[in-house]
Design a protein around this motif. Sequence first.
Motif, mmCIF file in Angstrom:
data_model
loop_
_atom_site.group_PDB
_atom_site.id
_atom_site.type_symbol
_atom_site.label_atom_id
_atom_site.label_comp_id
_atom_site.label_asym_id
_atom_site.label_seq_id
_atom_site.Cartn_x
_atom_site.Cartn_y
_atom_site.Cartn_z
ATOM 1 N N HIS A 191 1.864 4.381 2.297
ATOM 2 C CA HIS A 191 2.903 4.692 1.307
ATOM 3 C C HIS A 191 4.100 5.300 2.034
ATOM 4 C CE1 HIS A 191 -0.524 4.782 -1.774
ATOM 5 N NE2 HIS A 191 0.148 3.657 -1.906
ATOM 6 N N GLU A 194 5.356 9.199 2.213
ATOM 7 C CA GLU A 194 4.425 10.249 2.627
ATOM 8 C C GLU A 194 4.586 10.502 4.126
ATOM 9 O OE1 GLU A 194 0.768 8.546 1.124
ATOM 10 O OE2 GLU A 194 1.535 8.519 -0.924
ATOM 11 N N HIS A 319 -2.799 9.924 3.770
ATOM 12 C CA HIS A 319 -1.836 9.931 2.673
ATOM 13 C C HIS A 319 -1.384 11.361 2.411
ATOM 14 C CE1 HIS A 319 -2.534 5.774 1.039
ATOM 15 N NE2 HIS A 319 -3.616 5.900 1.785
ATOM 16 N N ALA A 320 -0.505 11.502 1.424
ATOM 17 C CA ALA A 320 -0.113 12.818 0.953
ATOM 18 C C ALA A 320 0.341 12.636 -0.498
ATOM 19 C CB ALA A 320 1.051 13.379 1.775
HETATM 20 ZN ZN LIG Z 1 -0.475 7.511 -0.486
#
Ligand SMILES: [Zn+2]
Length: 432
Positions: A191, A194, A319-320
Amino acid sequence: MPLRGRPAALLPLCLLCLQAALPLRGHRGRYAGDKVIRVVPESKRETQILRAAFNRLKVDLWQPSSPFHIVEGTVTDVRVPQNTSRSLLPYLQQADIPYTILISDLQKAIENQTGSRTYRNRRSLSEYNYEVYHSLEEIQGWMYHLNKTHSDLVHVFSVGKSYEGRPLLVLKLGKRSRPYKKAVWMDCGIHAREWIGPAFCQWFVKEALQMYQIDPAMRKMLTQLYFYVMPVFNVDGYHFSWTNDRFWRKTRSKNARFRCHGVDANRNWKVKWCDEGASFHPCDDTYCGPFPESEPEVKAVAHFLRKHRKQIKAYLSFHAYAQMLLYPYSYKYATIPNFSCVESAAYNAVNALQSAYGVRYRYGPASSTLYVSSGSSMDWAYKNGIPYAFAFELRDTGHFGFLLPETLIKPTCTETMLAVKNITLHLLKKCH
Ligand SMILES: [Zn+2]
Ligand SMILES: *[C@@H]1O[C@H](CO)[C@@H](O)[C@H](O)[C@H]1NC(C)=O
Ligand SMILES: *[C@@H]1O[C@H](CO)[C@@H](O)[C@H](O)[C@H]1NC(C)=O
Ligand SMILES: *[C@@H]1O[C@H](CO)[C@@H](O)[C@H](O)[C@H]1NC(C)=O
């Protein structure tokens, strides 16, 4: 997609009075006056009002990632453009739904996150600064550089090309000590927004190269295992988040019928594809794409993992934000066959992480710990025979959200490093 088209007239307040957000143009100053607010719906009624309002207004959900994940009692963080906030905030007050403001001026927050770039860009690769965020060009330059300067432990190669034609670079790390070695796959930046993910992948490589000579545990890891590290999975999206839209999430592929770009690269995998927790609509942030592996980035990595699935024992995706360590399944509420080994690896990893600064991570199956989502890379890796599949949701829990300041790169990466080392060393032992 049960929520799309829910009749607005059933709601107690006039949703139609709300203006849809105007499209934003240009990068500089485009977030002036935008806010990030937090709502925790307490009832079915509040949940329905929020889902309907957020669907209609096309606000940018930060947590969870789409309106259908909003449920009672869950923290919901949403970026509200300035125009929208003028109507949305009074609307929430009228509906008696309390909210708090996490970030009151997003443009200022963005400017605070990243300091002076000009100073940084003048630094040479030999004194590379790991405590700032790097553009795609900088990260790729760094990879080519390490490929030359550390050819004993590093080999950089490409697994394919992105939609916009960029190479999909992977860094293979480890001592070429024996013909067959188990391997660990790590990817960051599925993503785009992030940014702490790519910063961590780079940190991991730095630590490995620096500590190889002095830390026996690291030496063991690099002697007995290979690490395939992909610092930026979604290269086009990441680049776009630097040049056009800081909060871009998806890939950048074009759609034949809609003007919206991009597919959620974590909903595009061939595992319960486009079922619960993914959207068929190209303009949604969780759009699953026209078919599984439609995105060249997903297809290339899936091809590589399939080819090396006998060798790869762990799949780690970064991720974040949420501060969680997740394992399968994402797409259903069920216990994985190897539950006890995976669960104890997660338990030890979050404890190791916490030992650095006391930061607590929740851990568990993604479906019950975060939310149900189908077509994720982690589920796909697990289904394809990689026994340890994890997704990290790094810092924080919403105070800065995607705008985690550069001063927090070092502590975040230091503690995450402990978790990754712990999982990796666990792999080298037998689990029964
Ligand atoms: Zn993510
Ligand atoms: C990395 O270096 C090797 C030679 O040591 C070279 O063959 C390879 O093409 C390089 N990788 C990239 C992506 O340039
Ligand atoms: C992993 O973490 C646990 C919990 O902190 C600790 O007891 C264990 O020694 C760690 N293992 C390794 C190999 O670092
Ligand atoms: C369970 O884990 C072991 C290794 O620890 C592996 O050999 C086995 O294939 C795994 N089974 C499943 C169903 O993932």
